[in-house]
Write an enzyme that holds these catalytic residues in place. Structure first.
Site, PDB file in Angstrom:
ATOM      1  N   ASP A 185       5.087 -33.654  -2.306  1.00 36.82           N
ATOM      2  CA  ASP A 185       4.663 -34.745  -3.173  1.00 36.82           C
ATOM      3  C   ASP A 185       3.563 -34.178  -4.059  1.00 36.82           C
ATOM      4  OD1 ASP A 185       2.196 -37.196  -2.658  1.00 36.82           O
ATOM      5  OD2 ASP A 185       3.883 -37.439  -4.017  1.00 36.82           O
TER       6      ASP A 185
ATOM      7  N   ASP B 256       0.861 -36.359  -6.389  1.00 32.23           N
ATOM      8  CA  ASP B 256      -0.384 -37.115  -6.416  1.00 32.23           C
ATOM      9  C   ASP B 256      -0.905 -37.393  -5.012  1.00 32.23           C
ATOM     10  OD1 ASP B 256       1.107 -38.603  -9.155  1.00 32.23           O
ATOM     11  OD2 ASP B 256      -0.803 -37.537  -9.279  1.00 32.23           O
TER      12      ASP B 256
ATOM     13  N   GLU C 182      -5.778 -39.174  -7.988  1.00 33.16           N
ATOM     14  CA  GLU C 182      -5.833 -40.604  -8.283  1.00 33.16           C
ATOM     15  C   GLU C 182      -7.114 -41.055  -8.964  1.00 33.16           C
ATOM     16  OE1 GLU C 182      -1.834 -41.486  -7.224  1.00 33.16           O
ATOM     17  OE2 GLU C 182      -3.356 -42.350  -8.550  1.00 33.16           O
TER      18      GLU C 182
END
Ligand code: XBP
Ligand code: MG
Length: 249
Positions: A11, A13, A20
């Site tokens: 993944d 983010d 974020e």
């Protein structure tokens, strides 16, 4: 039948990098540019992250502040698209100015796994522009050579926890889930990877530490000190567990 570990699926983010906070600043910059009077603070954004996808998040919030907004027609969609475009441009600028670094252990694991012949892939909710900005800054202009497959918002419109992005990644790798490990940071991400049959290592961050990570293969503070030998051992444990005949009473 032993299934060896052949690929790692990351993944982006919150997993490859703590992005974020930079995404949040970019959303607020876009709202200010459009004179909307919206401002997302940390607690609110932490809650809004339960909705995967920047456009989806903007629309979700708009509906919260304007409950009478029922007709999600072209006008609303165009406004959301424009806001997200401005946000993406602001995020890309911030990343290019060094606002985001890879999390501990990520670069070493990518390099070690790639050199050891493991195939690497990306399965993310974010856009190709954001992936390129982050990895060009963190790895260099040749970052994409390390990844056999990249699946993102432009190829997988159904966002996590929907398993679409992981299923498409496995299909393009031409590998069964049992030959791979996924790396995630959020409950939505873990749910998507698990629904695609993937054993998943989770590294929470400040925005996701409160999420429910039941079903994760391992939950670690970060990937520093994670060796290929350890990954292969955890993977073998997962394969063994998933292939062990269930003793039903
Ligand atoms: C997490 C997301 C993304 C980002 C913002 O992606 O939900 O929406 O918060 O990026 P990942 P966009 O699957 O990598 O954890 O604004 O480009 O959607
Ligand atoms: Mg994530």
């Amino acid at each position: 039948m032993s299934t060896s570990l052949q690929a790692l699926i990351f993944d982006v983010d919150g997993t490859l990098a703590d992005t974020e906070a930079a995404h949040l600043a970019a959303f607020n910059e876009a709202f200010a540019q459009e004179g909307l009077g919206w401002h997302w603070d940390l607690p609110l954004y932490t809650r809004l992250l339960e909705v995967s996808g920047g456009k989806e998040r903007i629309l979700h919030y708009w509906r919260q502040v304007q409950p009478e907004l029922t007709d999600i027609g072209h006008g609303v969609r165009d406004t959301v698209a424009r806001l997200h475009e401005l946000k993406t441009a602001a995020y890309e600028r911030a990343v290019r100015q060094g606002a985001v670094q890879l999390r501990p252990g990520v670069l070493k694991l990518i390099e070690t796994a790639h050199d050891a012949g493991l195939r690497l892939a990306i399965a993310t909710t974010t856009s190709p522009v954001n992936i390129a900005a982050l990895l060009r800054q963190a790895i260099g202009p040749d970052w994409s050579y390390r990844f056999a497959v990249v699946e993102d918002a432009s190829t997988a419109p159904r966002k996590k926890p929907d398993p679409m992005v992981y299923r498409q990644t496995l299909a393009r790798l031409g590998l069964p889930a049992a030959a791979c490990l996924a790396f995630e940071d959020s409950a939505n991400g873990l749910a998507a990877a698990r629904a695609a049959g993937l054993a998943t290592v989770v590294t929470p961050n400040g925005f996701t530490a409160h999420h429910d990570f039941r079903g994760a293969l391992r939950v670690l503070p970060d990937l520093s000190g994670v060796t290929l030998a350890a990954l292969r051992a955890w993977h073998a444990e997962a394969v063994h567990r998933d292939t062990e005949p269930r003793i039903t009473s």
